[in-house]
Design an enzyme around this catalytic site. Structure first.
Site, PDB file in Angstrom:
ATOM      1  N   GLU A  13       6.097 -11.928  12.471  1.00 30.78           N
ATOM      2  CA  GLU A  13       5.784 -10.641  13.099  1.00 30.78           C
ATOM      3  C   GLU A  13       4.342 -10.561  13.594  1.00 30.78           C
ATOM      4  O   GLU A  13       3.896  -9.486  13.988  1.00 30.78           O
ATOM      5  CB  GLU A  13       6.016  -9.490  12.113  1.00 30.78           C
ATOM      6  N   HIS A  37       0.822  -1.213   0.000  1.00 30.81           N
ATOM      7  CA  HIS A  37       0.000   0.000   0.000  1.00 30.81           C
ATOM      8  C   HIS A  37       0.853   1.259   0.000  1.00 30.81           C
ATOM      9  O   HIS A  37       0.479   2.260  -0.622  1.00 30.81           O
ATOM     10  CB  HIS A  37      -1.013  -0.039   1.146  1.00 30.81           C
ATOM     11  N   HIS A  97       5.780 -13.532   6.788  1.00 32.70           N
ATOM     12  CA  HIS A  97       6.239 -12.347   7.518  1.00 32.70           C
ATOM     13  C   HIS A  97       5.152 -11.844   8.455  1.00 32.70           C
ATOM     14  O   HIS A  97       5.280 -11.907   9.662  1.00 32.70           O
ATOM     15  CB  HIS A  97       6.686 -11.249   6.562  1.00 32.70           C
ATOM     16  N   HIS A 155      15.151 -13.180   8.182  1.00 34.37           N
ATOM     17  CA  HIS A 155      14.163 -13.881   9.022  1.00 34.37           C
ATOM     18  C   HIS A 155      14.329 -15.397   8.937  1.00 34.37           C
ATOM     19  O   HIS A 155      14.193 -16.095   9.947  1.00 34.37           O
ATOM     20  CB  HIS A 155      12.742 -13.505   8.597  1.00 34.37           C
TER      21      HIS A 155
HETATM   22 CO    CO Z   1      10.777  -8.236   8.795  1.00 32.49          CO
END
Ligand code: CO
Length: 270
Positions: free
Chosen positions: A179, A92, A149, A211
């Site tokens: 997350e 976005h 994620h 990650h």
């Molecule tokens: Co991250």
């Protein structure tokens, strides 16, 4: 008469991990093969990664710089392809930057291609591809845990939706988010309830970057591998990003095709 000059801008979060570069190169090659006539540029959204790469002599543009350069060079029609996984904050933000450029006096016509998981057809294709790439040696009573994620954006729900689709085919496949939710704690509890002894840990991100190496398969006590190991579940990490698989890249390329196909309607308006 207006001269038409088309361009493609590929936009990724970015990564400094060398293996991630080969994943991005795979996308680059596929896009260039699919659209041999159209110049292809790249931008990374992560300022930190761009700064660190620049310290090593690798210059990658931000979206703003890349768009400004292409505007300056007289591109008239630009397809910006998001290499994100879901339509979250990153996507976005990208759309907002693009809209700002459209308002400029020398602005070009810009379309933005959707992230990987943006339609029910994408959901089917992504689920099938994920299942196809699970290591052959994995047995049905062993779990497969994908790490997405995730974030606070409403699009986070897509990860749970993907898990639903995967579990229609195979109830021992899970999707969690590093997350956000579903959390590894949520998944761990189900694995324990089912007395599962082994879990394959696989990133569900375009590249197996920070990650994947640290939060998924790292040796820190908070990594998913350590959390599962601590309760007696053996972990097998498969460190490959989705962009390393051609059938996944095809989905992004198809979204780019759609974005480019919508140029013609702009030309009618002009
Ligand atoms: Co991250």
């Amino acid at each position: 008469m207006h001269l038409i000059k088309k361009g493609i801008l590929l936009v990724a979060f970015g990564s400094r991990i060398p293996a991630a570069q080969s994943a991005y190169q795979n996308i680059d090659q596929k896009v260039k093969t699919t659209f041999p006539q159209i110049p292809v540029r790249w931008a990374y959204t992560s300022a930190i990664i761009r700064r660190k790469l620049a310290e090593g002599g690798i210059q990658i543009d931000s979206v703003e710089i890349a768009l400004a350069k292409m505007m300056d060079e007289g591109f008239t029609h630009l397809a910006v392809q998001s290499l994100q996984t879901v339509s979250g904050k990153e996507y976005h933000d990208l759309v907002r930057i693009v809209r700002a450029f459209e308002l400029m006096p020398h602005g070009f016509q810009i379309t933005v291609g959707y992230p990987l998981l943006s339609s029910s057809l994408d959901m089917t294709r992504v689920a099938a591809a994920l299942i196809r790439h699970i290591p052959q040696e994995r047995k049905n009573e062993e779990a497969v845990v994908f790490m997405g994620h995730g974030g606070s954006h409403p699009s986070n729900a897509v990860y749970t939706a993907l898990m639903y689709h995967l579990q229609q085919k195979d109830p021992n496949i899970f999707v969690g988010c590093v997350e956000s939710s579903p959390t590894i704690e949520n998944i761990k509890q189900i694995l324990l309830d089912r007395k599962i002894k082994t879990a394959y840990l696989i990133p569900f991100m375009s590249v197996a970057g920070h990650h994947a190496l640290k939060d998924l398969a790292g040796n820190d006590e908070n990594s998913w591998k350590s959390i599962l190991t601590a309760c007696g579940i053996k972990s097998v990490a498969v460190l490959k990003g989705t962009a390393e698989y051609d059938d996944m890249v095809d989905i992004w390329v198809d979204h780019l095709k759609d974005a480019i196909a919508s140029f013609s309607s702009f030309e009618v308006q002009a």
